[in-house]
Design an enzyme around this catalytic site. Structure first.
Site, short mmCIF file in Angstrom:
data_model
loop_
_atom_site.label_atom_id
_atom_site.label_comp_id
_atom_site.label_asym_id
_atom_site.label_seq_id
_atom_site.Cartn_x
_atom_site.Cartn_y
_atom_site.Cartn_z
N CYS A 119 28.37 45.11 30.28
CA CYS A 119 27.24 44.42 30.88
C CYS A 119 26.79 43.30 29.95
O CYS A 119 26.48 43.55 28.78
CB CYS A 119 26.09 45.40 31.10
SG CYS A 119 24.57 44.59 31.65
N ASP A 147 29.86 49.24 31.67
CA ASP A 147 29.66 49.49 33.09
C ASP A 147 30.92 50.15 33.62
O ASP A 147 32.03 49.72 33.30
CB ASP A 147 29.44 48.18 33.86
CG ASP A 147 28.02 47.68 33.78
OD1 ASP A 147 27.10 48.52 33.67
OD2 ASP A 147 27.82 46.46 33.84
N GLU A 167 53.01 44.07 41.37
CA GLU A 167 53.68 45.12 40.61
C GLU A 167 52.60 46.00 39.98
O GLU A 167 51.65 45.50 39.37
CB GLU A 167 54.59 44.47 39.55
CG GLU A 167 55.54 45.41 38.87
CD GLU A 167 54.89 46.15 37.72
OE1 GLU A 167 55.18 47.35 37.56
OE2 GLU A 167 54.08 45.54 37.00
N LEU A 168 52.71 47.32 40.16
CA LEU A 168 51.63 48.24 39.81
C LEU A 168 51.31 48.32 38.33
O LEU A 168 50.14 48.41 37.95
CB LEU A 168 51.94 49.63 40.36
CG LEU A 168 51.92 49.76 41.87
CD1 LEU A 168 52.22 51.19 42.29
CD2 LEU A 168 50.60 49.28 42.45
N HIS A 227 28.85 42.41 37.72
CA HIS A 227 29.58 43.05 38.83
C HIS A 227 30.01 42.03 39.87
O HIS A 227 31.15 42.05 40.34
CB HIS A 227 28.69 44.09 39.53
CG HIS A 227 28.25 45.20 38.64
ND1 HIS A 227 27.11 45.92 38.91
CD2 HIS A 227 28.77 45.73 37.52
CE1 HIS A 227 26.94 46.85 37.99
NE2 HIS A 227 27.94 46.75 37.13
N GLU A 228 29.10 41.14 40.25
CA GLU A 228 29.39 40.15 41.28
C GLU A 228 30.52 39.21 40.85
O GLU A 228 31.35 38.81 41.65
CB GLU A 228 28.13 39.32 41.60
CG GLU A 228 26.99 40.14 42.14
CD GLU A 228 26.12 40.85 41.08
OE1 GLU A 228 25.11 41.44 41.47
OE2 GLU A 228 26.46 40.81 39.88
#
Length: 136
Positions: free
Chosen positions: A51, A58, A74-75, A92-93
């Site tokens: 944060c 967070d 690709e994972l 967050h946004e």
């Protein structure tokens, strides 16, 4: 505190600048069935960032689903990319939009939906949703 005080208090917040994030690059592979629409869904339940206001971590769940066009993500690179936010100061946004932008840039999908479902902090739960749809 009035609105002027609130605005002024925001001036000292320091999010990590985009150019300094050093995020792991997203890799792709060829989708062998272009023209066949499928939804691919990922849930990343251990998302962590810092944060910018408090410098506390967070935590959240990132849910992403997409319709590939010619490339798939690709994972392992997605895991490393998501984990590379752990020391990044970001709201967050903003992080939801950063992930969306990077994902679209990497694999140019037909459609993407992303949700950042962040854990409660200070009695407030935040859910951020964003989407992208390719236009012809």
């Amino acid at each position: 505190m009035n609105s002027t005080d609130s605005t002024n208090s925001m001036n000292f917040l320091s999010s990590t600048p985009r150019g300094e994030m050093g995020l792991y690059p997203l890799d792709t592979f060829a989708y062998e069935f272009p023209g066949t629409e499928i939804w691919v869904e990922f849930e990343m339940p251990e998302f962590t960032a810092i944060c910018p206001f408090s410098d506390f971590p967070d935590f959240g769940v990132i849910r992403l689903k997409y319709v590939p066009d010619e490339r798939c993500i690709e994972l392992k690179s997605l895991k490393l990319y998501i984990n590379s936010f752990r020391n990044i100061k970001v709201f967050h946004e903003h992080v939801t939009n950063i992930i969306l932008e990077d994902f679209v840039k990497a694999c140019d999908p037909l459609q993407v939906e992303i949700e950042g479902d962040f854990h409660v902090r200070g009695n407030i739960k935040t859910v951020v949703k964003a989407s992208y749809k390719k236009t012809n």
